[in-house]
Design an enzyme around this catalytic site. Structure first.
Site, PDB file in Angstrom:
ATOM      1  N   TYR A  95      52.361 -19.787  15.413  1.00 19.86           N
ATOM      2  CA  TYR A  95      51.788 -18.686  14.623  1.00 19.86           C
ATOM      3  C   TYR A  95      52.420 -17.327  14.926  1.00 19.86           C
ATOM      4  O   TYR A  95      52.166 -16.357  14.227  1.00 19.86           O
ATOM      5  CB  TYR A  95      50.270 -18.630  14.784  1.00 19.86           C
ATOM      6  CG  TYR A  95      49.582 -19.634  13.882  1.00 19.86           C
ATOM      7  CD1 TYR A  95      49.544 -19.442  12.502  1.00 19.86           C
ATOM      8  CD2 TYR A  95      49.017 -20.791  14.391  1.00 19.86           C
ATOM      9  CE1 TYR A  95      48.948 -20.368  11.663  1.00 19.86           C
ATOM     10  CE2 TYR A  95      48.416 -21.736  13.556  1.00 19.86           C
ATOM     11  CZ  TYR A  95      48.386 -21.511  12.190  1.00 19.86           C
ATOM     12  OH  TYR A  95      47.808 -22.434  11.356  1.00 19.86           O
ATOM     13  N   GLU A 181      38.226 -44.693  22.830  1.00 19.87           N
ATOM     14  CA  GLU A 181      39.186 -44.262  21.799  1.00 19.87           C
ATOM     15  C   GLU A 181      38.643 -43.119  20.951  1.00 19.87           C
ATOM     16  O   GLU A 181      39.302 -42.101  20.781  1.00 19.87           O
ATOM     17  CB  GLU A 181      39.547 -45.442  20.882  1.00 19.87           C
ATOM     18  CG  GLU A 181      40.490 -45.051  19.760  1.00 19.87           C
ATOM     19  CD  GLU A 181      40.737 -46.145  18.739  1.00 19.87           C
ATOM     20  OE1 GLU A 181      41.317 -45.827  17.689  1.00 19.87           O
ATOM     21  OE2 GLU A 181      40.351 -47.310  18.971  1.00 19.87           O
ATOM     22  N   ASP A 234      39.146 -49.756  19.286  1.00 18.95           N
ATOM     23  CA  ASP A 234      38.937 -50.621  18.122  1.00 18.95           C
ATOM     24  C   ASP A 234      39.855 -51.833  18.240  1.00 18.95           C
ATOM     25  O   ASP A 234      40.949 -51.736  18.809  1.00 18.95           O
ATOM     26  CB  ASP A 234      39.283 -49.877  16.821  1.00 18.95           C
ATOM     27  CG  ASP A 234      38.251 -48.813  16.460  1.00 18.95           C
ATOM     28  OD1 ASP A 234      37.122 -48.888  16.964  1.00 18.95           O
ATOM     29  OD2 ASP A 234      38.597 -47.905  15.670  1.00 18.95           O
TER      30      ASP A 234
END
Length: 353
Positions: A95, A181, A234
């Protein structure tokens, strides 16, 4: 600091010498994303080989001239920050001149290239990561202003900050670390007071693919306490990929493997074999996409899978079924099945690989 300044000065001296000889200056960086430049060591993870292939970023080539200029620009920013003992995030750098840098991704890649080129860890370049990871559980430490932080109190969630990673006063009576996760699962376990009910533990989440600070914290917890580290992901190729980043590191950051990878990480769940064992309905599972198939095929070819016969078997099972499952699938058995039944049983009877 003097080491960083000297390394940058050496690079700039090389540029000036080329200009003095009326030659186009060139920066040489390692091919960080090439698997051929990486070797697998069981005790370290993925590690960049000493004589890796390199690429030249030339100042006289239209394809690389702007990248050459951006590298010098960021080197000058790092030099000033190290000199003045100030810090900036990667986001701050982007930025400071968005038109010049073009994208945050371009800045991130250049910073990693610089770190690799100088052979200096990124945190020593006075560039901070914008952290997104959380830690909770049986962990306490004292802030610089004397404030005592106890992550056990009232399910306190602490954002993982760079300053925590240099601490020598971490205190914990945890029996293990649980890497989660996703943020949703992490919050669910917090709500169920999991880290106190089953066994004192520390829970960490990178909220998806972990940032540098989260990986450094997991490594610090391992170095400090030498307790088991389990991962709860997962049952899909993306979850396996994330677990491999914690355990073995990533190809693009293999030059920092010694500080980042934790080869002792165990796969606690969700295992593809768990889905069969628990009679999870096929209606609750999600069919593979083409992207999932490609990701899994890529993981199966990696050097570390050959050293993990049980992992290999689980991945073969996933590939054969072409089905995946999120951890939330366990709520089809009961709302609190994860914290009340699944994790306690896994931890008690050694259900990890």
């Amino acid at each position: 600091s003097s080491e960083v300044l000297e390394a940058i000065e050496n690079v700039i001296q090389g540029v000036l010498q080329s200009l003095a000889q009326k030659k186009a200056p060139v920066l040489t960086v390692a091919n960080r994303t090439d698997w051929r430049n990486v070797e697998f060591k069981d005790s370290v993870g993925l590690q960049m080989i000493p004589r890796c292939t390199t690429k030249q970023i030339r100042s006289d080539c239209p394809q690389s001239a702007s990248r050459f200029a951006l590298m010098l620009k960021i080197l000058s920013m790092i030099y000033k920050m190290v000199q003045s003992n100030t810090y900036a995030t990667k986001r701050d750098i982007y930025y400071s001149d968005t038109l010049l840098f073009g994208s945050q991704g371009a800045v991130d890649r250049i910073i990693n290239d610089i770190s690799c080129m100088l052979k200096i860890p990124r945190r020593s370049l006075h560039i901070l990561s914008t952290t997104k990871g959380f830690v909770a559980g049986h962990l306490s430490y004292t802030e610089e202003d004397g404030t005592k932080v106890n992550c056990t109190c009232c399910a306190t969630v602490c954002i993982i900050k760079q300053k925590h990673l240099n601490r020598k006063d971490l205190i914990s009576h945890a029996k293990f670390v649980l890497i989660v996760e996703k943020d949703a699962t992490f919050q669910r376990l917090l709500d169920d007071d999991f880290f106190s009910k089953v066994s004192p533990c520390i829970m960490v989440t990178g909220r998806g693919v972990p940032d540098l600070n989260t990986r450094l914290l997991v490594r610090k917890l391992w170095d400090s306490f030498q307790i088991p580290i389990f991962s709860l992901m997962d049952a899909d190729p993306h979850g396996v990929e994330i677990m491999c980043v914690y355990k073995y590191g990533s190809v693009s950051m293999s030059f920092e493997a010694h500080h980042l990878a934790v080869p002792s990480v165990k796969w606690l769940g969700l295992l593809p074999s768990d889905l069969k064992r628990l009679n999870i309905s096929k209606d609750a599972l999600i069919p593979f996409t083409k992207q999932d198939q490609n990701k899994l095929a890529s993981i199966q070819k990696r050097p570390y899978i050959a050293c993990q016969p049980l992992w290999k078997k689980e991945l073969e099972m996933m590939a054969a079924s072409k089905l995946k499952a999120e951890i939330q699938v366990l709520t089809s058995l009961s709302q609190d099945y994860l914290s009340r039944v699944y994790l306690p049983n896994k931890l008690q009877f050694g259900g990890w690989i």
